[in-house]
Design a protein around this motif. Structure first.
Motif, PDB file in Angstrom:
ATOM      1  N   ASN A   1      62.585  92.393  54.650  1.00 53.24           N
ATOM      2  CA  ASN A   1      62.427  91.010  55.127  1.00 53.24           C
ATOM      3  C   ASN A   1      61.448  90.182  54.287  1.00 53.24           C
ATOM      4  O   ASN A   1      61.084  89.076  54.686  1.00 53.24           O
ATOM      5  CB  ASN A   1      61.969  90.993  56.594  1.00 53.24           C
ATOM      6  CG  ASN A   1      62.968  91.677  57.502  1.00 53.24           C
ATOM      7  OD1 ASN A   1      64.183  91.492  57.338  1.00 53.24           O
ATOM      8  ND2 ASN A   1      62.476  92.458  58.447  1.00 53.24           N
ATOM      9  N   GLU A   2      61.032  90.693  53.126  1.00 50.31           N
ATOM     10  CA  GLU A   2      60.140  89.944  52.240  1.00 50.31           C
ATOM     11  C   GLU A   2      60.964  89.206  51.199  1.00 50.31           C
ATOM     12  O   GLU A   2      61.711  89.816  50.432  1.00 50.31           O
ATOM     13  CB  GLU A   2      59.146  90.877  51.552  1.00 50.31           C
ATOM     14  CG  GLU A   2      58.189  90.147  50.611  1.00 50.31           C
ATOM     15  CD  GLU A   2      57.313  91.101  49.831  1.00 50.31           C
ATOM     16  OE1 GLU A   2      56.172  90.728  49.517  1.00 50.31           O
ATOM     17  OE2 GLU A   2      57.779  92.221  49.520  1.00 50.31           O
ATOM     18  N   GLN A   3      60.849  87.889  51.166  1.00 48.80           N
ATOM     19  CA  GLN A   3      61.571  87.083  50.198  1.00 48.80           C
ATOM     20  C   GLN A   3      60.761  86.995  48.908  1.00 48.80           C
ATOM     21  O   GLN A   3      59.570  86.671  48.925  1.00 48.80           O
ATOM     22  CB  GLN A   3      61.808  85.668  50.737  1.00 48.80           C
ATOM     23  CG  GLN A   3      62.607  84.770  49.811  1.00 48.80           C
ATOM     24  CD  GLN A   3      64.083  85.156  49.763  1.00 48.80           C
ATOM     25  OE1 GLN A   3      64.657  85.542  50.775  1.00 48.80           O
ATOM     26  NE2 GLN A   3      64.672  85.050  48.593  1.00 48.80           N
TER      27      GLN A   3
ATOM     28  N   ASN B   1      70.354  93.149  46.652  1.00 49.04           N
ATOM     29  CA  ASN B   1      69.173  92.778  47.441  1.00 49.04           C
ATOM     30  C   ASN B   1      69.156  91.276  47.664  1.00 49.04           C
ATOM     31  O   ASN B   1      68.884  90.497  46.743  1.00 49.04           O
ATOM     32  CB  ASN B   1      67.898  93.232  46.726  1.00 49.04           C
ATOM     33  CG  ASN B   1      66.695  93.197  47.638  1.00 49.04           C
ATOM     34  OD1 ASN B   1      66.503  92.236  48.381  1.00 49.04           O
ATOM     35  ND2 ASN B   1      65.898  94.254  47.617  1.00 49.04           N
TER      36      ASN B   1
ATOM     37  N   ASN C   1      67.101  89.587  49.345  1.00 48.78           N
ATOM     38  CA  ASN C   1      65.760  89.020  49.489  1.00 48.78           C
ATOM     39  C   ASN C   1      65.190  88.513  48.167  1.00 48.78           C
ATOM     40  O   ASN C   1      64.095  87.956  48.141  1.00 48.78           O
ATOM     41  CB  ASN C   1      64.795  90.060  50.074  1.00 48.78           C
ATOM     42  CG  ASN C   1      65.103  90.361  51.520  1.00 48.78           C
ATOM     43  OD1 ASN C   1      65.761  89.577  52.197  1.00 48.78           O
ATOM     44  ND2 ASN C   1      64.655  91.508  51.993  1.00 48.78           N
TER      45      ASN C   1
END
Length: 292
Positions: free
Chosen positions: A96-98, A122, A124
């Protein structure tokens, strides 16, 4: 995918072994070689006529459009070596890390697409890319790996004093500047770095690699191609500047960034068949935007 070792791994300890490999890392120059390089630069520093100089300085986009129109995507190789020199580019975003990356001077995507390939699916990770040349951006967008879900490429003149990008300020984790700042007029470099730093997150990094003072490319210029001190026009009209470590440190620190790395990569490349020695000099830097 095989990665080449980071520079600094192969040292020349015996002159007789110089042609046993294609390249040697961190080759020291003695005073005689340094003096010879300075003399060559002094000899090739004659300026073109004022009319020619003005044309070269004012029509940069046209020159780069012509360059990419001729070479399309066949001139530069994909820069998979960047993952070795800048491991930050291969770090996988956490859950959940952009992570947002901006490739400045993206050309035809030789950095963008290796990053996309490495990141697989991925979602993100998002990459922005800009270039002075609309022809280059058209080539990027025609690549089968290009998707607006993963990246966004756009035309931009990063030398302008009032820079507005389609990117939120303080949103970027990484900005890559790979052999791009050298193409700008030296008078535009300081505000370019200041403008770009506004788009970095606190804790975000600029990753930089470009030509160093007395690189082979500088020594090969003929007299009459020098536009100003250490700033030259190639035969096709594109331009190139040759940096020192201190110049780069001032540009980045004046923009409020803090040094992580500022290194000279002195490499001896050899043509083993023709017994030729070619001394290359590059500057590699990492600077971080301090957290508030």
């Amino acid at each position: 995918m095989e990665r080449r070792p980071q520079f600094g791994q192969r040292f020349l300890t015996k002159d007789a072994e110089v042609f046993e490999h294609n390249a040697w890392d961190q080759v020291d120059w003695d005073e005689e070689q340094e003096a010879a390089a300075k003399d060559m630069v002094a000899q090739n520093s004659g300026n073109p006529s004022e009319e020619v100089q003005q044309d070269l300085l004012q029509n940069s986009a046209e020159k780069w459009d012509k360059f990419y129109g001729i070479h399309t995507n066949k001139f530069f190789k994909d820069r998979h070596w960047l993952f070795t020199e800048f491991p930050e580019l291969k770090e996988v975003p956490k859950d959940n890390e952009q992570v947002s990356i901006f490739e400045v001077g993206c050309g035809v995507g030789n950095t963008i697409f290796p990053i996309i390939e490495h990141s697989d699916e991925n979602t993100n990770l998002f990459i922005y890319g800009c270039d002075f040349s609309s022809t280059a951006i058209d080539i990027v967008k025609s690549n089968k790996l290009y998707s607006e879900d993963r990246c966004h490429a756009f035309v931009c003149d990063i030398s302008q004093k009032c820079l507005e990008l389609p990117i939120p300020e303080e949103s970027l984790d990484l900005i890559t500047m790979i052999f791009v700042l050298s193409a700008l007029n030296p008078n535009d470099m300081a505000h370019c770095i200041i403008n770009l730093s506004k788009y970095l997150k606190p804790g975000g990094h600029i990753l930089f690699r470009d030509y160093g003072r007395y690189d082979l490319a500088q020594l090969r210029f003929k007299n009459g191609r020098c536009l100003s001190e250490n700033f030259y026009a190639r035969g096709d009209g594109t331009k190139v500047y040759f940096f020192t470590q201190s110049e780069m440190d001032k540009l980045f620190t004046d923009a409020g960034l803090q040094k992580v790395q500022n290194t000279v990569d002195r490499r001896l490349q050899v043509n083993r068949a023709r017994k030729l020695k070619m001394y290359r000099v590059w500057i590699q830097c990492k600077y971080v935007k301090c957290t508030k």
